[in-house]
Scaffold this motif. Structure first.
Motif, PDB file in Angstrom:
ATOM      1  N   ARG A 292     -14.485   6.192  16.496  1.00  0.00           N
ATOM      2  CA  ARG A 292     -14.349   6.042  15.042  1.00  0.00           C
ATOM      3  C   ARG A 292     -12.900   5.847  14.618  1.00  0.00           C
ATOM      4  O   ARG A 292     -12.482   6.289  13.549  1.00  0.00           O
ATOM      5  N   SER A 293     -12.142   5.199  15.458  1.00  0.00           N
ATOM      6  CA  SER A 293     -10.745   4.888  15.133  1.00  0.00           C
ATOM      7  C   SER A 293     -10.697   3.486  14.544  1.00  0.00           C
ATOM      8  O   SER A 293     -10.560   2.489  15.255  1.00  0.00           O
ATOM      9  N   THR A 294     -10.812   3.409  13.223  1.00  0.00           N
ATOM     10  CA  THR A 294     -10.988   2.124  12.554  1.00  0.00           C
ATOM     11  C   THR A 294      -9.795   1.196  12.748  1.00  0.00           C
ATOM     12  O   THR A 294      -9.958   0.008  13.057  1.00  0.00           O
ATOM     13  N   THR A 295      -8.590   1.727  12.555  1.00  0.00           N
ATOM     14  CA  THR A 295      -7.398   0.885  12.668  1.00  0.00           C
ATOM     15  C   THR A 295      -7.278   0.280  14.063  1.00  0.00           C
ATOM     16  O   THR A 295      -7.039  -0.919  14.223  1.00  0.00           O
ATOM     17  N   SER A 296      -7.453   1.097  15.101  1.00  0.00           N
ATOM     18  CA  SER A 296      -7.346   0.602  16.472  1.00  0.00           C
ATOM     19  C   SER A 296      -8.466  -0.388  16.794  1.00  0.00           C
ATOM     20  O   SER A 296      -8.266  -1.351  17.538  1.00  0.00           O
ATOM     21  N   LEU A 297      -9.654  -0.164  16.232  1.00  0.00           N
ATOM     22  CA  LEU A 297     -10.775  -1.089  16.441  1.00  0.00           C
ATOM     23  C   LEU A 297     -10.451  -2.454  15.859  1.00  0.00           C
ATOM     24  O   LEU A 297     -10.638  -3.489  16.524  1.00  0.00           O
ATOM     25  N   LEU A 298      -9.957  -2.479  14.625  1.00  0.00           N
ATOM     26  CA  LEU A 298      -9.625  -3.754  13.985  1.00  0.00           C
ATOM     27  C   LEU A 298      -8.489  -4.457  14.720  1.00  0.00           C
ATOM     28  O   LEU A 298      -8.503  -5.681  14.886  1.00  0.00           O
ATOM     29  N   LEU A 299      -7.492  -3.686  15.171  1.00  0.00           N
ATOM     30  CA  LEU A 299      -6.376  -4.282  15.898  1.00  0.00           C
ATOM     31  C   LEU A 299      -6.818  -4.820  17.255  1.00  0.00           C
ATOM     32  O   LEU A 299      -6.321  -5.853  17.717  1.00  0.00           O
TER      33      LEU A 299
ATOM     34  N   LEU B 297       0.641  17.029  11.290  1.00  0.00           N
ATOM     35  CA  LEU B 297       1.578  17.162  12.408  1.00  0.00           C
ATOM     36  C   LEU B 297       2.518  15.970  12.561  1.00  0.00           C
ATOM     37  O   LEU B 297       3.321  15.926  13.501  1.00  0.00           O
ATOM     38  N   SER B 298       2.399  14.979  11.668  1.00  0.00           N
ATOM     39  CA  SER B 298       3.305  13.827  11.710  1.00  0.00           C
ATOM     40  C   SER B 298       3.307  13.173  10.335  1.00  0.00           C
ATOM     41  O   SER B 298       2.521  13.537   9.449  1.00  0.00           O
ATOM     42  N   ALA B 299       4.191  12.194  10.157  1.00  0.00           N
ATOM     43  CA  ALA B 299       4.290  11.501   8.873  1.00  0.00           C
ATOM     44  C   ALA B 299       3.160  10.500   8.682  1.00  0.00           C
ATOM     45  O   ALA B 299       2.995   9.958   7.583  1.00  0.00           O
ATOM     46  N   HIS B 300       2.373  10.228   9.728  1.00  0.00           N
ATOM     47  CA  HIS B 300       1.310   9.220   9.682  1.00  0.00           C
ATOM     48  C   HIS B 300       1.856   7.878   9.199  1.00  0.00           C
ATOM     49  O   HIS B 300       1.162   7.115   8.521  1.00  0.00           O
ATOM     50  N   SER B 301       3.090   7.610   9.576  1.00  0.00           N
ATOM     51  CA  SER B 301       3.734   6.321   9.328  1.00  0.00           C
ATOM     52  C   SER B 301       4.957   6.261  10.230  1.00  0.00           C
ATOM     53  O   SER B 301       5.858   7.099  10.105  1.00  0.00           O
ATOM     54  N   GLY B 302       4.978   5.285  11.110  1.00  0.00           N
ATOM     55  CA  GLY B 302       6.121   5.181  12.006  1.00  0.00           C
ATOM     56  C   GLY B 302       7.414   4.928  11.265  1.00  0.00           C
ATOM     57  O   GLY B 302       8.476   5.435  11.653  1.00  0.00           O
ATOM     58  N   TYR B 303       7.356   4.161  10.187  1.00  0.00           N
ATOM     59  CA  TYR B 303       8.559   3.843   9.425  1.00  0.00           C
ATOM     60  C   TYR B 303       9.117   5.079   8.736  1.00  0.00           C
ATOM     61  O   TYR B 303      10.329   5.325   8.753  1.00  0.00           O
ATOM     62  N   LEU B 304       8.230   5.868   8.117  1.00  0.00           N
ATOM     63  CA  LEU B 304       8.688   7.106   7.491  1.00  0.00           C
ATOM     64  C   LEU B 304       9.163   8.109   8.539  1.00  0.00           C
ATOM     65  O   LEU B 304      10.108   8.866   8.296  1.00  0.00           O
ATOM     66  N   GLU B 305       8.525   8.109   9.706  1.00  0.00           N
ATOM     67  CA  GLU B 305       8.907   9.033  10.772  1.00  0.00           C
ATOM     68  C   GLU B 305      10.344   8.765  11.228  1.00  0.00           C
ATOM     69  O   GLU B 305      11.125   9.702  11.450  1.00  0.00           O
ATOM     70  N   VAL B 306      10.690   7.487  11.373  1.00  0.00           N
ATOM     71  CA  VAL B 306      12.053   7.139  11.778  1.00  0.00           C
ATOM     72  C   VAL B 306      13.053   7.554  10.709  1.00  0.00           C
ATOM     73  O   VAL B 306      14.108   8.127  11.011  1.00  0.00           O
ATOM     74  N   ARG B 307      12.731   7.291   9.450  1.00  0.00           N
ATOM     75  CA  ARG B 307      13.636   7.698   8.361  1.00  0.00           C
ATOM     76  C   ARG B 307      13.757   9.211   8.291  1.00  0.00           C
ATOM     77  O   ARG B 307      14.840   9.742   7.993  1.00  0.00           O
ATOM     78  N   LEU B 308      12.679   9.903   8.562  1.00  0.00           N
ATOM     79  CA  LEU B 308      12.689  11.359   8.521  1.00  0.00           C
ATOM     80  C   LEU B 308      13.574  11.937   9.626  1.00  0.00           C
ATOM     81  O   LEU B 308      14.313  12.905   9.405  1.00  0.00           O
ATOM     82  N   GLN B 309      13.522  11.355  10.806  1.00  0.00           N
ATOM     83  CA  GLN B 309      14.241  11.906  11.951  1.00  0.00           C
ATOM     84  C   GLN B 309      15.665  11.378  12.083  1.00  0.00           C
ATOM     85  O   GLN B 309      16.583  12.136  12.406  1.00  0.00           O
TER      86      GLN B 309
ATOM     87  N   LEU C  26       2.228  -8.158  20.405  1.00  0.00           N
ATOM     88  CA  LEU C  26       2.579  -6.746  20.562  1.00  0.00           C
ATOM     89  C   LEU C  26       3.379  -6.243  19.365  1.00  0.00           C
ATOM     90  O   LEU C  26       3.074  -5.179  18.801  1.00  0.00           O
ATOM     91  N   ILE C  27       4.399  -7.001  18.953  1.00  0.00           N
ATOM     92  CA  ILE C  27       5.227  -6.591  17.817  1.00  0.00           C
ATOM     93  C   ILE C  27       4.388  -6.523  16.542  1.00  0.00           C
ATOM     94  O   ILE C  27       4.513  -5.592  15.736  1.00  0.00           O
ATOM     95  N   GLY C  28       3.512  -7.514  16.344  1.00  0.00           N
ATOM     96  CA  GLY C  28       2.652  -7.492  15.164  1.00  0.00           C
ATOM     97  C   GLY C  28       1.699  -6.317  15.166  1.00  0.00           C
ATOM     98  O   GLY C  28       1.468  -5.673  14.127  1.00  0.00           O
ATOM     99  N   THR C  29       1.137  -6.008  16.334  1.00  0.00           N
ATOM    100  CA  THR C  29       0.235  -4.862  16.460  1.00  0.00           C
ATOM    101  C   THR C  29       0.961  -3.564  16.118  1.00  0.00           C
ATOM    102  O   THR C  29       0.445  -2.716  15.385  1.00  0.00           O
ATOM    103  N   MET C  30       2.165  -3.401  16.665  1.00  0.00           N
ATOM    104  CA  MET C  30       2.936  -2.194  16.383  1.00  0.00           C
ATOM    105  C   MET C  30       3.324  -2.110  14.906  1.00  0.00           C
ATOM    106  O   MET C  30       3.324  -1.024  14.316  1.00  0.00           O
ATOM    107  N   ALA C  31       3.649  -3.260  14.307  1.00  0.00           N
ATOM    108  CA  ALA C  31       4.031  -3.269  12.894  1.00  0.00           C
ATOM    109  C   ALA C  31       2.876  -2.797  12.016  1.00  0.00           C
ATOM    110  O   ALA C  31       3.075  -2.017  11.065  1.00  0.00           O
ATOM    111  N   ILE C  32       1.664  -3.254  12.327  1.00  0.00           N
ATOM    112  CA  ILE C  32       0.496  -2.840  11.541  1.00  0.00           C
ATOM    113  C   ILE C  32       0.123  -1.393  11.832  1.00  0.00           C
ATOM    114  O   ILE C  32      -0.152  -0.608  10.926  1.00  0.00           O
ATOM    115  N   LEU C  33       0.106  -1.030  13.111  1.00  0.00           N
ATOM    116  CA  LEU C  33      -0.290   0.325  13.507  1.00  0.00           C
ATOM    117  C   LEU C  33       0.608   1.372  12.883  1.00  0.00           C
ATOM    118  O   LEU C  33       0.138   2.443  12.475  1.00  0.00           O
ATOM    119  N   ASN C  34       1.893   1.070  12.767  1.00  0.00           N
ATOM    120  CA  ASN C  34       2.836   2.052  12.235  1.00  0.00           C
ATOM    121  C   ASN C  34       2.771   2.198  10.728  1.00  0.00           C
ATOM    122  O   ASN C  34       3.484   3.025  10.165  1.00  0.00           O
TER     123      ASN C  34
END
Length: 448
Positions: free
Chosen positions: A235-242, A346-358, A396-404
């Motif tokens: 039931r991982s919708t985002t990963s299924l669509l990607l 347990l995380s920002a649930h956004s890679g972009y916010l996570e980088v800014r946070l850290q 790969l870059i596009g997948t990571m951009a969407i996933l994050n």
């Protein structure tokens, strides 16, 4: 093996050369076993970095500040083994110095953040873990070669998926997620989305293999079908669509490279599909689209998390809180977020916010530079005629951009970072047809 022998000749006559067959040295019976053991070890480490774990209870989930003895042991083994390989085969790794510089810079910034980190000890420890991952990715890819490395990655992800299904069947209290996703399979992973990302990584590995071969096989269809079925169970919708996107783009790239009527038909279908998707996005309300993919307007509570994280970022916008120094058990920063969202995120649930946070603005600029270097290398590969490797790297870059957008998988010591290293190394090894790229392990038949 043939040994040249110069025959006796009379004065004034040219020498003749004849050959004598000699027995070739017999291969060591241990060589095959050693290679198999090394490949198995690499596959196990890939599965480990994908997040697979054997858990004793359903509550075995560690915050960033926690210490995992298994992770510590593997980090030490990889640091020691990787250092030995680098020293013993130093000349083979010289051509990789330039493409690895962006990742070395990333490590330097992570380590430097210990000087302003809320937890310097944890920042240093996690930086060492990241160093071990990058060393593993570099050494294993150069020694195995890109195609074999990706085959091992695919097999590791398929094996992890099979074991996860067994975990759900034999130990449902551990193999299924909790709360509102109690019917979602998580298997060997901490939660369903982590399992979905591992399956997505398997699809990316399969995509690389198909593009390297230049054609589809029946086994490829069986593999992607298996991954998609398990993704539905997770039931991982985002990963299924990607994964569907990765599969579709891979087939299109292969079809466009065949020429003739197939290329024309594929181009027409691609154009029609793009126009249709654009019309749907503009015509259908956002709420209806979210309902269609099983999401709500809050993205399963993520919007509240993003609000709380943005408030924390505003307090330290330039430098952040230090690498891996925010989500620490018992910290006041973490408790403020928990109070705001009313659940133990347990995380920002956004890679972009996570980088800014850290790492603040500095880390954000670094990520953009890394992404820009990768895209430029992909464009260079396409210019040199290696369209399929360029397509895979951009995929790969596009997948990571969407996933994050909804998951925190940027600058983490995980499999996606290893894939990023993989892409940069392969792209850096691209050269004009017939010329040696100079990057050991990245030459010979591969993506074109």
């Amino acid at each position: 093996m043939a040994v040249p022998i110069v025959a006796r000749r009379a004065a004034g006559t040219p020498a003749t050369v004849r050959t004598r067959k000699t027995a070739a040295p017999a291969p060591s019976r241990f060589a095959g076993v050693g290679t198999w053991l090394y490949a198995t070890f690499v596959g196990a480490i890939i599965a480990f970095y994908s997040g697979a774990r054997i858990r004793l209870s359903s509550s075995d989930e560690t915050l960033m500040g926690g210490s995992d003895p298994l992770n510590t042991l593997i980090t030490l083994v990889l640091l020691l083994g990787g250092t030995i390989v680098l020293l013993r085969h130093a000349r083979r790794f010289v051509p990789t110095i330039l493409p690895m510089l962006p990742f070395v810079l990333m490590l330097a910034v992570m380590l430097a953040s210990a000087s302003w980190s809320y937890s310097p000890e944890n920042t240093v420890r996690r930086t060492v873990t990241m160093t071990a991952l990058l060393l593993f990715a570099l050494c294993s890819q150069v020694t195995l070669g890109p195609e074999r490395w990706m085959r091992i990655a695919l097999r590791a992800m398929v094996a992890a998926a099979v074991l996860s299904l067994l975990e759900a069947a034999l130990r449902p209290a551990i193999g299924f997620d909790v709360g509102e996703y109690a019917n979602a399979v998580r298997g060997l992973y901490s939660q369903k989305n982590a399992f979905g990302q591992a399956l997505l990584a398997g699809a990316l590995a399969l995509s690389y293999g198909v593009l390297a071969r230049g054609r589809l096989r029946l086994a490829d269809g069986a593999a992607i079908l298996f991954l998609l079925v398990v993704l539905v169970l997770s039931r991982s919708t985002t990963s299924l669509l990607l994964t569907l996107m990765v599969s579709g783009v891979t087939v299109v790239v292969i079809a466009l490279g065949t020429g003739g009527a197939v290329r024309i038909a594929t181009a027409i279908m691609l154009l029609v599909g793009t126009v249709t998707a654009a019309l749907i996005l503009f015509a259908v309300p956002t709420e209806a689209l979210l309902d269609l993919i099983g999401k709500d307007a809050s993205f399963t509570g993520r919007t509240a998390v993003w609000e709380a994280v943005n408030q924390a970022i505003a307090l330290r916008p330039l430098t952040g809180y230090g690498y891996a120094a925010f989500w620490l058990e018992g910290s006041s920063n973490l408790l403020r977020v928990w109070d705001y969202v009313a659940w133990d995120v347990l995380s920002a649930h956004s890679g972009y916010l996570e980088v800014r946070l850290q790492l603040g603005l500095l880390g954000t600029l670094l990520v953009w530079c890394l992404g820009g270097v990768t895209v430029l290398l992909a464009m260079r590969a396409a210019w040199l005629g290696k369209h399929r490797i360029a397509a895979w790297a951009l995929l790969l870059i596009g997948t990571m951009a969407i996933l994050n957008r909804s998951e925190s998988v940027l600058l983490g010591a995980d499999l996606m970072t290893a894939y990023w290293v993989f892409a940069v190394l392969v792209l850096a090894g691209v050269s004009r047809a017939g010329r040696d790229s100079g990057v050991p392990g990245l030459n010979g038949p591969g993506l074109r």
